[in-house]
Scaffold this active site. Structure first.
Site, PDB file in Angstrom:
ATOM      1  N   CYS A  25      51.478  54.607  44.598  1.00 18.42           N
ATOM      2  CA  CYS A  25      51.706  53.522  45.420  1.00 18.42           C
ATOM      3  C   CYS A  25      52.697  52.546  45.131  1.00 18.42           C
ATOM      4  O   CYS A  25      53.671  52.098  45.453  1.00 18.42           O
ATOM      5  CB  CYS A  25      50.734  52.784  46.222  1.00 18.42           C
ATOM      6  SG  CYS A  25      49.629  54.187  47.250  1.00 18.42           S
ATOM      7  N   CYS A  45      42.009  48.957  47.066  1.00 16.88           N
ATOM      8  CA  CYS A  45      42.915  50.068  46.706  1.00 16.88           C
ATOM      9  C   CYS A  45      42.120  51.172  46.091  1.00 16.88           C
ATOM     10  O   CYS A  45      42.440  52.557  46.772  1.00 16.88           O
ATOM     11  CB  CYS A  45      43.700  49.586  45.413  1.00 16.88           C
ATOM     12  SG  CYS A  45      45.342  48.890  46.187  1.00 16.88           S
ATOM     13  N   CYS A  58      30.422  20.358  37.694  1.00 13.85           N
ATOM     14  CA  CYS A  58      31.640  20.677  36.842  1.00 13.85           C
ATOM     15  C   CYS A  58      32.259  19.572  36.586  1.00 13.85           C
ATOM     16  O   CYS A  58      32.736  19.533  35.403  1.00 13.85           O
ATOM     17  CB  CYS A  58      32.573  21.646  38.060  1.00 13.85           C
ATOM     18  SG  CYS A  58      31.900  23.053  38.511  1.00 13.85           S
ATOM     19  N   ARG A 102      32.565  32.600  33.195  1.00 13.75           N
ATOM     20  CA  ARG A 102      32.317  31.382  32.813  1.00 13.75           C
ATOM     21  C   ARG A 102      31.646  30.389  33.592  1.00 13.75           C
ATOM     22  O   ARG A 102      30.867  29.362  33.308  1.00 13.75           O
ATOM     23  CB  ARG A 102      33.626  30.681  32.262  1.00 13.75           C
ATOM     24  CG  ARG A 102      34.428  31.490  31.005  1.00 13.75           C
ATOM     25  CD  ARG A 102      33.351  31.535  29.839  1.00 13.75           C
ATOM     26  NE  ARG A 102      32.895  30.529  29.384  1.00 13.75           N
ATOM     27  CZ  ARG A 102      31.430  30.158  28.899  1.00 13.75           C
ATOM     28  NH1 ARG A 102      30.754  31.027  29.354  1.00 13.75           N
ATOM     29  NH2 ARG A 102      31.299  29.190  28.481  1.00 13.75           N
ATOM     30  N   CYS A 147      28.470  28.337  32.664  1.00 19.13           N
ATOM     31  CA  CYS A 147      28.295  26.683  32.776  1.00 19.13           C
ATOM     32  C   CYS A 147      27.011  26.218  33.525  1.00 19.13           C
ATOM     33  O   CYS A 147      26.171  25.299  33.414  1.00 19.13           O
ATOM     34  CB  CYS A 147      29.409  26.190  33.326  1.00 19.13           C
ATOM     35  SG  CYS A 147      30.853  25.920  32.218  1.00 19.13           S
TER      36      CYS A 147
END
Lengths: 109, 139, 284
Positions: C103, C137, C200, C241, C245
């Site tokens: 494709c 896909c 974070c 990650r 964390c």
């Protein structure tokens, strides 16, 4: 043969006769050191590439003995003389008896 | 034994000395590995360059380069690894320099030693300390 | 009179500041890959990032040896996995008898995609990451089995497709239908998790460039993912990650591919708008 082993080699396509060229090689390999243990505490047996050679038209450039301290996906960089046009042959030897080869041609201008 | 004050002080001094000893001043294992390469010959000073990072951010992949003009072969040893052998480079007639680079595993902060075998059968050495950081954030 | 002298003082201060900035700029390493592709590793923070003036690629926080791994594609071990994905790209798999190439022709047809991901998928009615596009896909066009998020072929294919956008500026859309996921991601970014009660932002916004034990804290940008991480000696994803964390805060973490991490990836991705796509980058 260990799964997913694939060499990657950097050689210039051409050089002048007598030139010095830099070669870089990488190959995907776990390089299981023999120092690790599995989830049940049993040692995982060593399985590494133990030797790497580079030849040009049958003459040795470098012959390397690897021990288990070489990192996963072994990398080497070294310099070769190019006396004439020809072929570099790279060979990696696995503990399990597999041999991986790569050929790169170089033209002399 | 009767623990007198004097003996206790001496004992204390001994323990302190032990605690302040530099980490593994070259273990028997690395001496054996080197002897296997040199056949027991002494390795002296000479034209050999060993390049390693001062600080390795991860001990799994530490870049190392060696250069010893004229050398027949160069071996690298990691003095603090469970198996001190790292790699041996044997140079062929088409080697343009007697130098090479690779990446190695270091089990912790330790000395890395390079020994070159020269065409006359003599050996020369170089050594660097590499500090391997143990981060706060694993996984 | 007083206001004039104040103004002079202010401009002297500004000049000094500019002077020291330009002196600093000369010392800053620049990331040029293969002596060819110039990467933006420091730039002005996007308008929606109210607490930072400058955004910096994780590359700028690494030692010169780690930085060097990424500066040549024959030094970058991540590239061996890109090579493996090139083979997979051409390999027919599944009941429909198709490969990626059937494709999409060459992987260069994917140029620009990585820079915009994650993004809103209108048909699905949700935000999609690279993995979701790849598996769509595989399942629907190729009629092949979906790949696991952490599986090697998925990591490799993600790296190959991402590489096509290398050097392009990250451009993650935060408005329109993606906005609610973005808000959710932002809320997570500022939420304190775990026994250590760390968000974070505590590490990567308020303390970047400081050390947490021996770790040099970055801004936690994800423009370089998938990353070849020296610790694992393999490619890893941003979700890997995120998980690490959150686990390190001693919390129960979310899993790779969870809606929470998709939202967080959208938000954290948008914090890097303007940095270059670096995939596959190399970090410790």
């Amino acid at each position: 043969m260990a799964k997913g082993v694939k060499p990657r080699v950097k050689v210039p396509k051409s050089a002048s006769a007598g030139d010095t060229i830099t070669i870089k090689t990488l190959i995907s390999h776990k390089m299981e050191s023999g120092q690790r243990k599995d989830g049940d505490g049993n040692p995982i047996p060593r399985s590494i590439i133990n030797r790497f050679t580079c030849e040009f038209n049958g003459q040795s450039v470098i012959d390397i003995n690897l021990d288990a301290a070489i990192s996963t996906n072994p990398y080497f960089e070294f310099e070769a003389k190019v006396p004439e046009a020809g072929e570099f042959k790279f060979t990696w030897y696995d503990d399990d008896g597999s041999v991986y080869e790569e050929i790169k041609s170089i033209a002399v201008n | 034994m009767e623990l007198t004050r004097r003996k206790a002080l001496m004992l204390g001094a001994g323990v302190t000395a032990l605690a302040f000893m530099p980490f593994t001043p070259a273990s028997a294992a690395v001496e054996d590995a080197i002897a296997e390469f040199t056949g027991g010959a002494d390795a002296g000073e000479g034209d050999i360059t060993l390049i390693t990072p001062e600080i390795a951010e991860n001990g799994n992949t530490v870049p190392v380069s060696v250069d010893a003009p004229g050398a027949v072969s160069i071996a690298i040893f990691a003095a603090g690894n469970p198996n001190p052998d790292v790699v041996t480079f044997n140079f062929g007639p088409l080697a343009a320099s007697h130098s090479a680079s690779t990446r190695m595993r270091l089990a912790g902060t330790q000395d890395v030693i390079a020994i070159a075998k020269m065409p006359d059968g003599s050996f020369i050495r170089a050594a660097n300390q590499v500090k391997v950081t143990i981060g706060g954030c694993g996984g | 009179m007083r206001s004039i002298s104040l103004r002079i003082l202010a401009s002297v201060a500004a000049l000094t500041a500019i002077g020291s900035l330009s002196a600093m700029a000369e010392d800053l390493p620049e990331l040029v890959i293969n002596e060819d592709i110039e990467m933006v590793t420091r730039t002005k923070a996007p308008a929606h990032l109210e607490n930072l003036d400058e955004i910096r690629s994780g590359w700028t926080f690494r030692t010169k040896e780690t930085q060097a791994f990424q500066m040549d594609d024959f030094d970058n071990p991540g590239m061996i996995f890109v090579d493996q994905a090139l083979d997979t790209w051409e390999t027919v798999d599944g009941a429909a008898g198709k490969s990626c190439a059937t494709c999409h022709e060459g992987p260069e047809s994917m140029t620009g995609l990585r820079a915009t991901l994650p993004k809103w998928n209108e048909d699905a009615g949700e935000v999609w990451t690279m993995e979701m596009y790849i598996n769509d896909c595989r399942e629907n066009r190729m009629q092949a089995d979906a790949w696991g998020w952490k599986s090697q072929p998925m990591l490799n294919m993600n790296a190959l497709i991402s590489l096509q956008s290398r050097g392009m500026p990250v451009d993650v859309k935060i408005d329109g239908p993606a906005q609610s996921a973005w808000e959710k991601g932002k809320e997570m970014y500022y939420t304190r998790y775990g026994q250590l009660e760390l968000s974070c932002a505590n590490c990567h916004e308020q303390n970047y460039d400081n050390y947490i034990r021996a770790d040099h804290l970055s801004q936690g940008q994800i423009n370089g993912f998938p990353v070849y991480r020296l610790k694992q000696a393999n490619l890893i994803t941003a979700h890997n990650r995120f998980k690490g964390c959150i686990r390190d805060t001693r919390a129960e973490t979310f899993s790779e591919g969870s809606p929470e991490f998709v939202a967080l990836e959208l938000y954290v991705g948008s914090r890097g708008n303007g940095l270059s796509v670096e995939a596959p980058s190399v970090r410790n």
